[in-house]
Design a protein around this motif. Structure first.
Motif, PDB file in Angstrom:
ATOM      1  N   LYS A 117       0.833  -1.202   0.000  1.00 57.22           N
ATOM      2  CA  LYS A 117       0.000   0.000   0.000  1.00 57.22           C
ATOM      3  C   LYS A 117       0.869   1.254   0.000  1.00 57.22           C
ATOM      4  O   LYS A 117       0.579   2.227  -0.711  1.00 57.22           O
ATOM      5  N   LEU A 118       1.948   1.229   0.796  1.00 52.60           N
ATOM      6  CA  LEU A 118       2.855   2.383   0.848  1.00 52.60           C
ATOM      7  C   LEU A 118       3.547   2.582  -0.500  1.00 52.60           C
ATOM      8  O   LEU A 118       3.692   3.728  -0.961  1.00 52.60           O
ATOM      9  N   ARG A 119       4.019   1.487  -1.111  1.00 51.74           N
ATOM     10  CA  ARG A 119       4.675   1.588  -2.422  1.00 51.74           C
ATOM     11  C   ARG A 119       3.725   2.172  -3.461  1.00 51.74           C
ATOM     12  O   ARG A 119       4.121   3.012  -4.275  1.00 51.74           O
ATOM     13  N   ARG A 120       2.470   1.746  -3.441  1.00 46.38           N
ATOM     14  CA  ARG A 120       1.485   2.258  -4.388  1.00 46.38           C
ATOM     15  C   ARG A 120       1.257   3.751  -4.168  1.00 46.38           C
ATOM     16  O   ARG A 120       1.234   4.534  -5.133  1.00 46.38           O
ATOM     17  N   ALA A 121       1.101   4.171  -2.919  1.00 50.51           N
ATOM     18  CA  ALA A 121       0.865   5.588  -2.617  1.00 50.51           C
ATOM     19  C   ALA A 121       2.067   6.431  -3.047  1.00 50.51           C
ATOM     20  O   ALA A 121       1.909   7.528  -3.601  1.00 50.51           O
ATOM     21  N   LYS A 122       3.291   5.901  -2.814  1.00 53.23           N
ATOM     22  CA  LYS A 122       4.501   6.634  -3.181  1.00 53.23           C
ATOM     23  C   LYS A 122       4.596   6.784  -4.705  1.00 53.23           C
ATOM     24  O   LYS A 122       4.911   7.876  -5.212  1.00 53.23           O
ATOM     25  N   SER A 123       4.306   5.711  -5.446  1.00 55.21           N
ATOM     26  CA  SER A 123       4.396   5.785  -6.911  1.00 55.21           C
ATOM     27  C   SER A 123       3.333   6.738  -7.461  1.00 55.21           C
ATOM     28  O   SER A 123       3.570   7.447  -8.438  1.00 55.21           O
ATOM     29  N   LYS A 124       2.143   6.769  -6.827  1.00 55.76           N
ATOM     30  CA  LYS A 124       1.099   7.683  -7.273  1.00 55.76           C
ATOM     31  C   LYS A 124       1.517   9.138  -7.045  1.00 55.76           C
ATOM     32  O   LYS A 124       1.294  10.003  -7.897  1.00 55.76           O
ATOM     33  N   SER A 125       2.119   9.396  -5.892  1.00 53.75           N
ATOM     34  CA  SER A 125       2.527  10.784  -5.623  1.00 53.75           C
ATOM     35  C   SER A 125       3.677  11.200  -6.536  1.00 53.75           C
ATOM     36  O   SER A 125       3.742  12.361  -6.971  1.00 53.75           O
ATOM     37  N   MET A 126       4.593  10.275  -6.848  1.00 58.64           N
ATOM     38  CA  MET A 126       5.693  10.597  -7.772  1.00 58.64           C
ATOM     39  C   MET A 126       5.145  10.881  -9.166  1.00 58.64           C
ATOM     40  O   MET A 126       5.580  11.825  -9.826  1.00 58.64           O
ATOM     41  N   ARG A 127       4.176  10.083  -9.592  1.00 55.83           N
ATOM     42  CA  ARG A 127       3.577  10.291 -10.909  1.00 55.83           C
ATOM     43  C   ARG A 127       2.832  11.633 -10.943  1.00 55.83           C
ATOM     44  O   ARG A 127       2.865  12.349 -11.940  1.00 55.83           O
TER      45      ARG A 127
END
Length: 140
Positions: A117-127
Motif C-alpha cells: 500500500k505504501l509503495r502504491r501511494a509513493k508511486s502515485k505521488s511521484m507520478r
C-alpha cells in the motif's frame, strides 16, 4: 463390460458410448465416396453413471455438441481411417469429461500488505509530481 478411465476416481462404461460411421468430406481420393470413415460418437450423459454435478458441467462445456435429451455428440473426420477417427473421437470425449470433472479450488480473498500500500501511494505521488511539472510555469 469394459470401463474407460477418465480420472483416477472416475470411469465411464464402454457401453455408454455409441458410434456411427458416416461419410467424410476432404482428402481420400476415390475412396472418399465409398467408405464411411468419419465417426459420430454419442455419449448419453444424462443416463450415465457420472455424478450429477459432472453431468451438469459436461453439458455446459459441450455447448452446441449437447442435445436436448442430455447426450453429447462428437464428430471426428480429420483422419483417413475409421480407426484413427474413432480414437480421436474417444480422446476428445474423455478430455471433455475430464475437464467437466475438474472443480477449481475456491479462491481465498486476501488483503494487500501494508508495504505494498505504501509503495502504491509513493508511486502515485511521484507520478502526480511528474504531471504537475508539465504544467505552465508560474510567474512567481
Amino acid at each position: 463390460m469394459a470401463r474407460i478411465p477418465v480420472t483416477a476416481t472416475l470411469a465411464i462404461d464402454d457401453a455408454d458410448l455409441e458410434e456411427r460411421f458416416i461419410q467424410a468430406s476432404g482428402p481420400g481420393g476415390q475412396n472418399v465416396n465409398k467408405v464411411a470413415t468419419a465417426v459420430q460418437l454419442r455419449f448419453n450423459a444424462a443416463a450415465s453413471s457420472l455424478p450429477p454435478t459432472v453431468v451438469e458441467r459436461l453439458l455446459r462445456l459441450a455447448g452446441s455438441r449437447a442435445t436436448v435429451d442430455g447426450a453429447v455428440v462428437i464428430t471426428a473426420r480429420e483422419h483417413r481411417t475409421q480407426e484413427r477417427n474413432r480414437a480421436a473421437a474417444r480422446d476428445r470425449m474423455i478430455e471433455l469429461i475430464r475437464r467437466a470433472a475438474y472443480v477449481a479450488p475456491a479462491r481465498i480473498s486476501t488483503q494487500p500488505a501494508f508495504a505494498s500500500k505504501l509503495r502504491r501511494a509513493k508511486s502515485k505521488s511521484m507520478r502526480s509530481a511528474v504531471k504537475q511539472g508539465r504544467g505552465r510555469p508560474s510567474i512567481e
